[in-house]
Scaffold this motif. Structure first.
Motif, PDB file in Angstrom:
ATOM      1  N   UNK A  13      -8.881 -14.778 -23.555  1.00 33.83           N
ATOM      2  CA  UNK A  13      -7.465 -14.529 -23.101  1.00 33.83           C
ATOM      3  C   UNK A  13      -7.450 -14.158 -21.523  1.00 33.83           C
ATOM      4  N   UNK A  14      -6.669 -14.561 -20.509  1.00 32.86           N
ATOM      5  CA  UNK A  14      -6.639 -14.072 -19.404  1.00 32.86           C
ATOM      6  C   UNK A  14      -5.887 -12.492 -19.308  1.00 32.86           C
ATOM      7  N   UNK A  15      -6.627 -11.616 -18.625  1.00 29.69           N
ATOM      8  CA  UNK A  15      -5.712 -10.293 -18.522  1.00 29.69           C
ATOM      9  C   UNK A  15      -6.318  -9.404 -19.605  1.00 29.69           C
ATOM     10  N   UNK A  16      -7.170  -9.779 -20.423  1.00 34.57           N
ATOM     11  CA  UNK A  16      -7.666  -9.132 -21.727  1.00 34.57           C
ATOM     12  C   UNK A  16      -9.294  -8.503 -21.380  1.00 34.57           C
TER      13      UNK A  16
ATOM     14  N   UNK B 294     -11.064  -5.883 -10.238  1.00 33.94           N
ATOM     15  CA  UNK B 294     -12.278  -5.148  -9.885  1.00 33.94           C
ATOM     16  C   UNK B 294     -13.058  -4.521 -11.461  1.00 33.94           C
ATOM     17  N   UNK B 295     -12.338  -4.250 -12.258  1.00 32.96           N
ATOM     18  CA  UNK B 295     -12.914  -4.018 -13.603  1.00 32.96           C
ATOM     19  C   UNK B 295     -13.885  -5.475 -14.080  1.00 32.96           C
ATOM     20  N   UNK B 296     -13.112  -6.519 -14.019  1.00 32.58           N
ATOM     21  CA  UNK B 296     -13.939  -7.689 -14.432  1.00 32.58           C
ATOM     22  C   UNK B 296     -15.108  -7.864 -13.822  1.00 32.58           C
ATOM     23  N   UNK B 297     -14.921  -7.692 -12.390  1.00 35.84           N
ATOM     24  CA  UNK B 297     -16.348  -8.101 -11.661  1.00 35.84           C
ATOM     25  C   UNK B 297     -17.135  -7.047 -12.158  1.00 35.84           C
ATOM     26  N   UNK B 298     -16.932  -5.636 -12.185  1.00 35.95           N
ATOM     27  CA  UNK B 298     -18.098  -4.769 -12.707  1.00 35.95           C
ATOM     28  C   UNK B 298     -18.640  -5.229 -14.032  1.00 35.95           C
ATOM     29  N   UNK B 299     -17.960  -5.525 -14.884  1.00 35.36           N
ATOM     30  CA  UNK B 299     -18.072  -5.992 -16.468  1.00 35.36           C
ATOM     31  C   UNK B 299     -19.168  -7.173 -16.269  1.00 35.36           C
ATOM     32  N   UNK B 300     -19.010  -8.084 -15.276  1.00 33.84           N
ATOM     33  CA  UNK B 300     -19.962  -9.300 -15.039  1.00 33.84           C
ATOM     34  C   UNK B 300     -21.078  -8.765 -14.588  1.00 33.84           C
ATOM     35  N   UNK B 301     -21.300  -7.931 -13.683  1.00 35.93           N
ATOM     36  CA  UNK B 301     -22.480  -7.225 -13.045  1.00 35.93           C
ATOM     37  C   UNK B 301     -23.254  -6.376 -14.189  1.00 35.93           C
ATOM     38  N   UNK B 302     -22.374  -5.810 -14.889  1.00 34.93           N
ATOM     39  CA  UNK B 302     -23.224  -4.748 -15.693  1.00 34.93           C
ATOM     40  C   UNK B 302     -23.969  -5.530 -16.767  1.00 34.93           C
TER      41      UNK B 302
ATOM     42  N   UNK C 243       4.519 -14.568 -17.261  1.00 36.98           N
ATOM     43  CA  UNK C 243       3.521 -14.754 -18.465  1.00 36.98           C
ATOM     44  C   UNK C 243       2.269 -13.746 -17.975  1.00 36.98           C
ATOM     45  N   UNK C 244       1.572 -13.471 -19.145  1.00 30.06           N
ATOM     46  CA  UNK C 244       0.374 -12.717 -18.839  1.00 30.06           C
ATOM     47  C   UNK C 244      -0.609 -13.572 -19.266  1.00 30.06           C
TER      48      UNK C 244
END
Length: 454
Positions: free
Chosen positions: A204-207, A243-251, A391-392
């Motif tokens: 889901x988006x935004x999760x 920004x958090x999603x990007x860092x998760x990808x990099x991690x 919508x979220x």
């Protein structure tokens, strides 16, 4: 269920009346639609053109700036703009001149044209990334980038969001089964035999928790994402999400890829550049060359080096990446003109101001009418959403959207000379869109609100 839904019988009666009005005022469009059935599947050159609400598809005679003229001589204030393809207006003069001049000098040679260097420099200037490749459509560009991502990382999985839109890319035409949390085949697909849902993960988006769980297996080549969902309704990201999603990808070693084909409306250079997201790659199609068939994908220097190593390690032969007409001379001339004259701060300043004017007018009318509906805007792109809140994620849209009211709204506005995008009634402002066009739309919307109040 959407508690603000209108009585179905009332919507059906209005829809019948508006259909009759269309038939009476569009005899030439009706005649073409009927005659074209002898030559085209469903009577149209591409079958989804029949998805526009109404008794027949509008037959377009010409389009210029922010105006469209149909075969019956009627003028429309065009807020669809080719579903973003004509975001900078129909046939802007610099683009038309560049195309005409290049048409006399050759269309395609399967060799780089003399425009290539200037185009590469302009792509870096506008979008920020240094290394580029061309395709004919965003579907192709996304498809090619997925191959590059898998080749560069050696990983098999792709990660996308539920409700995403990345064109006709098989890997992304999957859904999330909310009950089980698993990826499933999209039931509307035709002729699919390959098990793409085995190699694509959907969240889901935004999760952020679901995103991290999907990445934690360390088998995801890339996250392919729109900065905001745009095809299941306009759904913006939560504050601080990217920004958090990007860092998760990099991690977790996954590439971070942004498809800006629709979100190029955000600002000059797109959403990712405006918000400093620093993706590993971006895709831009539709409007990038002013509406001529063209798409581009750009990558960082680090990713480009991984792509080169993957290509050099493979045997000679077909890579599955590229088409003969990609980067043709006509496209390169148009792309240079578009990047120079259309992708400008001045154009975006006008587009964003017009979109804000329209948003303000719609919101004021909804409040005055007591309608619990929402207007969501992303730069020059905005959407009237028949639901009580923005919508979220995609499941919000599925639960709250009012498809019959959306269809009626589109047909009602079309009958009054205003063209909206038929999918979710999206509206787009171009450099050629004027305050008078906005007033035209708002006046027609006033009529609709009065009808719905009776």
């Amino acid at each position: 269920m959407n508690a603000s839904a209108l009585p179905p019988e009332r919507l059906a009666a209005l829809r019948r009346r508006e259909s009759e009005r269309f038939v009476a005022t569009h005899p030439r469009s009706m005649a073409q639609a009927e005659s074209a059935r002898a030559h085209y599947l469903f009577g149209v050159p591409l079958h989804w053109m029949r998805d526009w609400p109404g008794p027949a598809t509008l037959a377009v005679e010409r389009a210029q700036g922010a105006a469209l003229f149909c075969a019956d001589g009627l003028r429309y204030s065009d807020f669809c703009l080719g579903d973003t393809g004509a975001m900078f207006g129909h046939s802007p003069e610099p683009l038309a001149q560049a195309i005409a001049q290049q048409a006399e000098r050759g269309l395609t040679c399967m060799l780089p044209s003399t425009h290539a260097l200037a185009v590469g420099e302009a792509l870096q200037r506008v979008f920020g990334l240094p290394i580029w490749q061309l395709a004919l459509t965003a579907s192709d560009a996304n498809r090619f980038l997925l191959r590059w991502a898998r080749a560069a990382t050696g990983r098999p999985q792709v990660l996308v969001f539920d409700g995403c839109y990345h064109g006709a890319v098989d890997d992304t035409l999957v859904d999330l089964d909310v009950a089980s949390g698993t990826t499933v085949r999209r039931p509307s697909l035709l002729g699919q035999v390959h098990n793409h849902h085995a190699h694509t993960r959907v969240v889901p988006f935004n999760d952020l928790a679901a995103l991290e769980a999907a990445l934690s297996r360390h088998d995801v080549a890339c996250l392919l994402a729109e900065p905001a969902l745009t095809n299941c309704g306009l759904i913006p990201p939560n504050t601080g999400y990217w920004p958090v999603a990007r860092e998760l990808c990099r991690r977790h070693g996954a590439l971070f890829v942004m498809d800006e084909t629709h979100t190029i409306s955000t600002a000059l250079g797109g959403y990712a550049r405006a918000h400093g997201l620093e993706p590993d790659a971006i895709v831009v199609g539709k409007a990038v060359a002013g509406g001529l068939p063209c798409a581009v994908y750009g990558v960082t220097t680090a990713l480009a080096q991984r792509m080169v190593r993957a290509k050099e390690a493979a045997p000679e032969g077909h890579s599955g990446i590229g088409t003969t007409l990609s980067g043709n001379a006509l496209t390169m001339a148009a792309l240079e003109a578009a990047l120079t004259h259309l992708h400008t701060e001045a154009n975006y300043a006008h587009m964003l101001a017009i979109a804000a004017l329209l948003q303000d007018g719609l919101v004021k009318r909804l409040r005055a009418a007591g309608r619990p509906w929402t207007v969501t805007r992303l730069g020059a792109r905005l959407e009237l959403q028949f639901m009580p809140r923005t919508p979220r994620h995609a499941q919000d849209v599925r639960a709250l959207a009012q498809g019959e009211l959306e269809s009626l709204t589109h047909l009602f506005m079309l009958n009054r000379g205003v063209l909206l995008t038929p999918f979710h009634n999206m509206m787009l402002a171009s450099p050629a869109t004027t305050p008078a066009d906005v007033e035209h739309l708002l006046a027609a919307f006033d009529e609709l609100l009065a009808e719905l109040a009776d």
